[in-house]
Motif scaffolding. Structure first.
Motif, mmCIF file in Angstrom:
data_model
loop_
_atom_site.group_PDB
_atom_site.id
_atom_site.type_symbol
_atom_site.label_atom_id
_atom_site.label_comp_id
_atom_site.label_asym_id
_atom_site.label_seq_id
_atom_site.Cartn_x
_atom_site.Cartn_y
_atom_site.Cartn_z
ATOM 1 N N LEU A 116 66.666 9.741 51.880
ATOM 2 C CA LEU A 116 65.397 9.260 52.459
ATOM 3 C C LEU A 116 64.762 10.343 53.310
ATOM 4 C CD1 LEU A 116 67.345 6.223 53.064
ATOM 5 C CD2 LEU A 116 64.953 5.802 52.580
ATOM 6 N N GLU A 117 63.476 10.526 53.117
ATOM 7 C CA GLU A 117 62.758 11.563 53.869
ATOM 8 C C GLU A 117 61.406 11.001 54.303
ATOM 9 O OE1 GLU A 117 63.324 14.831 55.076
ATOM 10 O OE2 GLU A 117 61.335 14.332 55.831
ATOM 11 N N SER A 118 61.116 11.131 55.616
ATOM 12 C CA SER A 118 59.867 10.534 56.123
ATOM 13 C C SER A 118 58.660 11.446 55.891
ATOM 14 C CB SER A 118 60.004 10.227 57.612
ATOM 15 O OG SER A 118 60.374 11.391 58.300
ATOM 16 N N ASP A 119 58.901 12.748 55.753
ATOM 17 C CA ASP A 119 57.785 13.695 55.589
ATOM 18 C C ASP A 119 57.553 13.916 54.081
ATOM 19 O OD1 ASP A 119 56.297 16.039 55.266
ATOM 20 O OD2 ASP A 119 56.996 16.879 57.157
ATOM 21 N N TRP A 120 56.354 13.514 53.596
ATOM 22 C CA TRP A 120 56.153 13.559 52.140
ATOM 23 C C TRP A 120 56.201 14.988 51.594
ATOM 24 C CZ3 TRP A 120 52.025 16.256 50.144
ATOM 25 C CH2 TRP A 120 50.970 16.539 51.019
ATOM 26 N N LYS A 121 55.870 15.986 52.457
ATOM 27 C CA LYS A 121 55.898 17.382 51.948
ATOM 28 C C LYS A 121 57.352 17.798 51.686
ATOM 29 C CE LYS A 121 53.175 18.828 55.488
ATOM 30 N NZ LYS A 121 53.275 17.567 56.159
ATOM 31 N N TRP A 122 58.236 17.438 52.624
ATOM 32 C CA TRP A 122 59.651 17.749 52.400
ATOM 33 C C TRP A 122 60.190 16.937 51.223
ATOM 34 C CZ3 TRP A 122 61.415 22.071 53.492
ATOM 35 C CH2 TRP A 122 61.191 22.713 54.707
ATOM 36 N N VAL A 165 65.191 10.903 45.587
ATOM 37 C CA VAL A 165 64.597 11.138 46.905
ATOM 38 C C VAL A 165 63.533 10.082 47.142
ATOM 39 C CG1 VAL A 165 63.367 12.792 48.367
ATOM 40 C CG2 VAL A 165 65.047 13.623 46.699
ATOM 41 N N TRP A 166 63.668 9.339 48.234
ATOM 42 C CA TRP A 166 62.701 8.292 48.573
ATOM 43 C C TRP A 166 61.876 8.754 49.770
ATOM 44 C CZ3 TRP A 166 65.835 3.016 48.728
ATOM 45 C CH2 TRP A 166 66.308 2.745 47.438
ATOM 46 N N VAL A 167 60.576 8.495 49.692
ATOM 47 C CA VAL A 167 59.715 8.874 50.817
ATOM 48 C C VAL A 167 59.557 7.674 51.737
ATOM 49 C CG1 VAL A 167 57.543 9.988 51.452
ATOM 50 C CG2 VAL A 167 58.406 10.205 49.123
ATOM 51 N N GLY A 168 59.748 7.892 53.022
ATOM 52 C CA GLY A 168 59.532 6.802 53.991
ATOM 53 C C GLY A 168 60.440 6.934 55.187
ATOM 54 N N ASN A 169 60.117 6.146 56.212
ATOM 55 C CA ASN A 169 60.937 6.145 57.417
ATOM 56 C C ASN A 169 62.192 5.312 57.145
ATOM 57 O OD1 ASN A 169 62.086 5.659 59.914
ATOM 58 N ND2 ASN A 169 60.110 5.628 60.963
ATOM 59 N N ALA A 170 63.348 5.961 57.298
ATOM 60 C CA ALA A 170 64.607 5.289 56.949
ATOM 61 C C ALA A 170 64.787 3.986 57.723
ATOM 62 C CB ALA A 170 65.765 6.233 57.223
#
Ligand SMILES: C[S@@+](CC[C@H](N)C(=O)[O-])C[C@H]1O[C@@H](n2cnc3c(N)ncnc32)[C@H](O)[C@@H]1O
Length: 362
Positions: A222-228, A258-263
């Protein structure tokens, strides 16, 4: 035919065949070196003119231009000297000067072209040596006994090495090889099916963990920053482009999502109807680590392993509430695995490894 005549004929036949083979191998070598010259020529051009006029032709043109101007300078210069000696007016001076200037110009063009080619070849050599040093290029001996080199295929090891170089150079907070090896050891020992990571960044730790997965393991990162998140998706995709049939590690990297969003929001939303989490790796923002764990706790499998990064370096800072929680709560058995901070052998750090065992779970 007696046996001596037959032996003589056989010898002659062998010698003739050897000569043919030698000639064929010389021809092949000649062909190869010609091919290499042509390859260099095709790689060298840096502008339109260089594409149109290949270097050997340019060298012939500039070289013969320089030589003919030099000869013309000598001839017109000698005539000029003779003319001056007999009281001539020196009308030929501009001609001599033009010839000499032409000679200098062509000689300069010839030398510059030659130097540019040498520089390009030595730059390519340097790049090759650097690639051999990083492991991206392998040296091998071909069937003619020549030492050659070729780029290694882009696979998961290649991408991980590339991310390590980036991490080391720019001090990126990827977990690095030492913590990576510890995580892989944990995964190999415990064989988790569902691995969840908080904080993908470029996907280094996700790929490292994936390489150690068992046959039915999967990593959700999970990654909150869409660029990463995009960067991680790209590296994960690249890591799976090798020869999959021969490298299970690459296939396993194909099982990274890889999921985008705040874990903190995403885990409770998404894990209600998913298999329980067998291994949770927490590597987001240190002071949110406890919040990640609390968000994931209802979905942890009994006996799940929870690993948190930076447990020593931020022990008195952002990681304190988390460490107090897992070290004091009876449902967790927790210990610090000491190691160095990524890219810096002088700074101590560690992974907090906790086993989740709620009451009644055996
Ligand atoms: C230390 S880096 C992760 C490095 C990565 N685990 C590795 O070793 O290659 C932390 C990452 O967590 C992400 N992050 C921070 N807070 C987050 C959150 N609440 N949910 C998901 N990702 C988060 C950041 O954007 C950053 O990319």
């Amino acid at each position: 035919m007696d046996h001596r005549a037959r032996a003589w004929l056989r010898q002659k036949h062998c010698a003739a065949r050897q000569q043919t083979e030698d000639k064929a191998s010389e021809d092949a070598k000649g062909e190869k070196s010609r091919n290499r010259v042509i390859e260099n020529e095709l790689r060298d051009p840096s502008n339109f003119l260089e594409f149109l006029v290949p270097r050997p032709l340019r060298l012939v043109l500039t070289g013969s231009g320089a030589a003919s101007c030099l000869i013309a300078t000598v001839i017109t210069g000698t005539q000029l000297l003779a003319d001056l000696r007999y009281g001539g007016s020196g009308d030929a001076i501009p001609t001599v000067a033009i010839n000499a200037a032409g000679g200098l110009l062509f000689a300069a063009l010839f030398t510059a072209d030659q130097r540019a080619a040498d520089t390009r070849i030595s730059r390519r050599d340097k790049v090759r040596k650097a690639q051999i040093g990083t492991g991206d290029r392998e040296v091998y001996v071909n069937k003619d006994g020549e030492r050659m080199s070729r780029l290694r295929e882009v696979d998961s090891d290649w991408i991980i090495r590339r991310l390590e170089r980036w991490g080391k150079r720019d001090r990126m907070p990827f977990i690095g090889p030492e913590k990576g090896a510890l995580l892989q050891r944990i995964i190999r020992e415990r064989q988790p099916r569902q691995v969840v990571e908080v904080g993908s960044m470029a996907g280094y730790s996700a790929l490292t963990m994936a390489q150690a997965l068992g046959p039915d393991g999967q990593v959700i990162s999970l990654e909150s920053d869409w660029k990463w998140a995009l960067a991680a998706k790209r590296f994960v995709w690249q890591a799976t482009q090798g020869d999959k049939s021969s490298k299970p590690a690459d296939q396993q990297c194909g099982r990274v999502d890889v999921w985008v969003g705040n874990a903190i929001d995403k885990i409770p939303q998404q894990f209600v109807s998913r298999p329980p989490i067998d291994l949770l790796f927490l590597d987001g923002t240190p002071n949110e680590t406890l919040a990640y764990l609390k968000a994931a706790e209802p979905f942890l499998a009994k006996g799940a392993t929870v690993v948190a990064d930076n447990a020593a370096i931020f022990a008195e800072g952002g990681m304190k509430p988390y460490l107090e929680y897992v070290r004091s709560d009876d449902r967790y058995t927790s210990k610090l695995m000491k190691c160095k901070l990524e890219w810096n052998d002088e700074v101590e750090d560690g992974l907090e490894v906790s086993q989740y065992m709620p009451p009644g779970a055996l």
